[in-house]
Design a protein around this motif. Structure first.
Motif, PDB file in Angstrom:
ATOM      1  N   UNK A 126       0.817  -1.212   0.000  1.00 35.96           N
ATOM      2  CA  UNK A 126       0.000   0.000   0.000  1.00 35.96           C
ATOM      3  C   UNK A 126       0.849   1.259   0.000  1.00 35.96           C
ATOM      4  N   UNK A 127       0.296   2.326  -0.561  1.00 39.64           N
ATOM      5  CA  UNK A 127       0.963   3.631  -0.547  1.00 39.64           C
ATOM      6  C   UNK A 127      -0.077   4.696  -0.215  1.00 39.64           C
ATOM      7  N   UNK A 128       0.363   5.731   0.482  1.00 39.39           N
ATOM      8  CA  UNK A 128      -0.562   6.820   0.803  1.00 39.39           C
ATOM      9  C   UNK A 128       0.222   8.093   1.016  1.00 39.39           C
ATOM     10  N   UNK A 129      -0.470   9.143   1.424  1.00 42.38           N
ATOM     11  CA  UNK A 129       0.192  10.422   1.676  1.00 42.38           C
ATOM     12  C   UNK A 129       1.215  10.320   2.800  1.00 42.38           C
ATOM     13  N   UNK A 130       1.028   9.363   3.698  1.00 44.13           N
ATOM     14  CA  UNK A 130       1.895   9.197   4.873  1.00 44.13           C
ATOM     15  C   UNK A 130       3.203   8.483   4.524  1.00 44.13           C
ATOM     16  N   UNK A 131       3.182   7.600   3.480  1.00 45.05           N
ATOM     17  CA  UNK A 131       4.332   6.757   3.176  1.00 45.05           C
ATOM     18  C   UNK A 131       3.879   5.446   2.560  1.00 45.05           C
ATOM     19  N   UNK A 132       4.514   4.343   2.958  1.00 44.74           N
ATOM     20  CA  UNK A 132       4.173   3.045   2.360  1.00 44.74           C
ATOM     21  C   UNK A 132       3.860   2.003   3.436  1.00 44.74           C
ATOM     22  N   UNK A 133       3.172   0.953   3.013  1.00 43.26           N
ATOM     23  CA  UNK A 133       2.948  -0.211   3.878  1.00 43.26           C
ATOM     24  C   UNK A 133       3.527  -1.414   3.153  1.00 43.26           C
ATOM     25  N   UNK A 134       4.346  -2.192   3.853  1.00 42.90           N
ATOM     26  CA  UNK A 134       4.890  -3.391   3.221  1.00 42.90           C
ATOM     27  C   UNK A 134       4.551  -4.615   4.058  1.00 42.90           C
ATOM     28  N   UNK A 135       4.550  -5.760   3.401  1.00 47.01           N
ATOM     29  CA  UNK A 135       4.346  -7.024   4.087  1.00 47.01           C
ATOM     30  C   UNK A 135       5.738  -7.608   4.347  1.00 47.01           C
ATOM     31  N   UNK A 136       5.963  -8.121   5.552  1.00 52.85           N
ATOM     32  CA  UNK A 136       7.271  -8.656   5.932  1.00 52.85           C
ATOM     33  C   UNK A 136       7.074  -9.890   6.801  1.00 52.85           C
ATOM     34  N   UNK A 137       8.174 -10.602   7.050  1.00 48.67           N
ATOM     35  CA  UNK A 137       8.117 -11.714   8.006  1.00 48.67           C
ATOM     36  C   UNK A 137       9.166 -11.478   9.085  1.00 48.67           C
ATOM     37  N   UNK A 138       8.806 -11.864  10.298  1.00 46.19           N
ATOM     38  CA  UNK A 138       9.785 -11.814  11.384  1.00 46.19           C
ATOM     39  C   UNK A 138      10.771 -12.958  11.131  1.00 46.19           C
ATOM     40  N   UNK A 139      12.031 -12.614  10.962  1.00 48.25           N
ATOM     41  CA  UNK A 139      13.027 -13.583  10.521  1.00 48.25           C
ATOM     42  C   UNK A 139      13.122 -14.783  11.459  1.00 48.25           C
ATOM     43  N   UNK A 140      13.035 -14.543  12.758  1.00 48.66           N
ATOM     44  CA  UNK A 140      13.212 -15.631  13.740  1.00 48.66           C
ATOM     45  C   UNK A 140      12.033 -16.596  13.774  1.00 48.66           C
ATOM     46  N   UNK A 141      10.811 -16.076  13.582  1.00 46.36           N
ATOM     47  CA  UNK A 141       9.607 -16.912  13.766  1.00 46.36           C
ATOM     48  C   UNK A 141       8.875 -17.239  12.468  1.00 46.36           C
ATOM     49  N   UNK A 142       9.125 -16.447  11.415  1.00 47.21           N
ATOM     50  CA  UNK A 142       8.391 -16.637  10.159  1.00 47.21           C
ATOM     51  C   UNK A 142       7.000 -16.030  10.195  1.00 47.21           C
ATOM     52  N   UNK A 143       6.692 -15.304  11.283  1.00 49.68           N
ATOM     53  CA  UNK A 143       5.353 -14.701  11.399  1.00 49.68           C
ATOM     54  C   UNK A 143       5.223 -13.500  10.454  1.00 49.68           C
ATOM     55  N   UNK A 144       4.082 -13.439   9.737  1.00 49.68           N
ATOM     56  CA  UNK A 144       3.851 -12.329   8.807  1.00 49.68           C
ATOM     57  C   UNK A 144       3.386 -11.082   9.567  1.00 49.68           C
ATOM     58  N   UNK A 145       3.909  -9.942   9.150  1.00 48.05           N
ATOM     59  CA  UNK A 145       3.489  -8.660   9.733  1.00 48.05           C
ATOM     60  C   UNK A 145       3.318  -7.639   8.618  1.00 48.05           C
ATOM     61  N   UNK A 146       2.630  -6.556   8.941  1.00 48.44           N
ATOM     62  CA  UNK A 146       2.567  -5.397   8.035  1.00 48.44           C
ATOM     63  C   UNK A 146       3.378  -4.288   8.691  1.00 48.44           C
ATOM     64  N   UNK A 147       4.202  -3.608   7.903  1.00 49.03           N
ATOM     65  CA  UNK A 147       4.993  -2.490   8.443  1.00 49.03           C
ATOM     66  C   UNK A 147       4.588  -1.211   7.716  1.00 49.03           C
ATOM     67  N   UNK A 148       4.074  -0.279   8.485  1.00 50.49           N
ATOM     68  CA  UNK A 148       3.674   1.020   7.938  1.00 50.49           C
ATOM     69  C   UNK A 148       4.845   1.975   8.180  1.00 50.49           C
ATOM     70  N   UNK A 149       5.405   2.520   7.101  1.00 50.83           N
ATOM     71  CA  UNK A 149       6.556   3.416   7.212  1.00 50.83           C
ATOM     72  C   UNK A 149       6.091   4.848   6.970  1.00 50.83           C
ATOM     73  N   UNK A 150       6.229   5.665   7.999  1.00 50.02           N
ATOM     74  CA  UNK A 150       5.670   7.016   7.935  1.00 50.02           C
ATOM     75  C   UNK A 150       6.799   8.045   7.997  1.00 50.02           C
ATOM     76  N   UNK A 151       6.850   8.920   7.002  1.00 51.59           N
ATOM     77  CA  UNK A 151       7.874   9.963   6.980  1.00 51.59           C
ATOM     78  C   UNK A 151       7.607  10.971   8.098  1.00 51.59           C
ATOM     79  N   UNK A 152       8.656  11.287   8.862  1.00 49.01           N
ATOM     80  CA  UNK A 152       8.498  12.244   9.967  1.00 49.01           C
ATOM     81  C   UNK A 152       8.925  13.656   9.561  1.00 49.01           C
ATOM     82  N   UNK A 153       9.217  13.824   8.269  1.00 50.07           N
ATOM     83  CA  UNK A 153       9.652  15.148   7.808  1.00 50.07           C
ATOM     84  C   UNK A 153       8.494  16.141   7.854  1.00 50.07           C
ATOM     85  N   UNK A 154       7.264  15.630   7.750  1.00 46.48           N
ATOM     86  CA  UNK A 154       6.085  16.512   7.882  1.00 46.48           C
ATOM     87  C   UNK A 154       5.596  16.451   9.315  1.00 46.48           C
ATOM     88  N   UNK A 155       5.438  17.613   9.921  1.00 47.47           N
ATOM     89  CA  UNK A 155       5.068  17.683  11.338  1.00 47.47           C
ATOM     90  C   UNK A 155       3.718  17.021  11.611  1.00 47.47           C
TER      91      UNK A 155
END
Length: 288
Positions: A19-48
């Motif tokens: 996913x992508x939005x005005x805030x940044x991106x969302x990616x699907x990832x896995x926790x390397x140790x457990x193999x559990x799937x997660x979503x990571x929302x990455x939000x730019x902090x350059x905008x107050x």
């Protein structure tokens, strides 16, 4: 501490952007140790404004855990980004389902029950979501339905039991927000009524109109009407009326709506799985 120590890039392996939005991106990832799937929302902090939304989202998600809310896992600071790690919902969004398929009344009732359970929980904790729409309702392939995206949520207190700031997404916003009146949790119920119309008709009312026009139409015409009401059951029509009552005091609460015959007649959530799988198949076919 709102963020954890450590390097999330070492802990998680990113697989794809979902996913992508005005805030940044969302990616699907896995926790390397457990193999559990997660979503990571990455939000730019350059905008107050993003910083405020992030902190709000973390605080609301951390403090409110419920089966019908997307679960918060962790948060990290990576350079100029805040990474919000959440459970991964493998069924996509309700918006995808609405866009790709036609929902039967039993499916609409099942989604309504799950969303109202989430709203009833939030409202019991004096939290208003303030951005309920099909994009912010996520699904699991097991049929689970969860509310997401708490960046605009507001925590009410004894000192501040109402809010008056105009936030949300125009097509789903309640009339009392447009008129500048102080409002409470029932703005979420109006928004969910609009989601109900989305599930029936494939889009919210007045979709092709500008924000300003939508405000005027909701303010003057009041409750939006279904285009073909006779095609829907009396229970569904009444349920939508109870959600889309222009007078906030007469609008039903989430707790009351959970007792509405349309909702109590809902099928188990597992009935949603074929619908979600069909949606994913349609989207995959279009991609190739």
């Amino acid at each position: 501490m709102l963020v954890s120590e450590g390097d999330p890039e070492a802990k998680y392996t990113e697989l794809e952007t979902i996913g992508r939005g005005g805030f940044g991106t969302v990616c699907m990832a896995v926790e390397t140790a457990t193999g559990e799937e997660v979503a990571i929302k990455k939000i730019s902090l350059l905008e107050e404004s993003n910083s405020e939304v992030c902190l709000n989202e973390i605080q609301i998600m951390r403090g409110n855990k419920n089966a019908n809310l997307v679960t918060f896992v962790d948060s990290y600071l990576v350079d100029e980004e805040l990474w919000l790690v959440m459970e991964y919902m493998d069924g996509g969004s309700l918006h995808d389902v609405i866009r790709e398929t036609h929902m039967a009344e039993g499916e609409i009732a099942a989604v309504s029950r799950e969303c109202l359970q989430g709203l009833d929980f939030l409202h019991s904790k004096q939290v208003i979501h303030r951005d309920i729409k099909s994009h912010n309702i996520l699904l699991g392939l097991d049929g689970s339905v969860k509310l997401a995206d708490f960046g605009l949520a507001a925590q009410l207190t004894a000192e501040q039991s109402k809010r008056s700031s105009a936030v949300g997404t125009t097509h789903w916003m309640a009339p009392e927000i447009f008129t500048g009146k102080p409002y409470g949790p029932k703005v979420d119920i109006w928004s969910f009524g609009i989601v109900g119309i989305e599930m029936v008709e494939g889009a919210p009312p007045y979709l092709m109109n500008t924000s300003r026009t939508v405000q005027q139409l909701i303010s003057t015409r009041g409750t939006p009407k279904l285009q073909k009401p006779r095609q829907q059951s009396a229970w569904l029509r009444d349920f939508l009326c109870c959600c889309l009552e222009t007078d906030e005091d007469r609008r039903w609460s989430a707790q009351e709506l959970l007792q509405h015959p349309f909702v109590t007649s809902a099928k188990p959530t597992s009935s949603l799985t074929p619908l979600i799988m069909a949606t994913q198949q349609f989207m995959a076919d279009r991609r190739y």
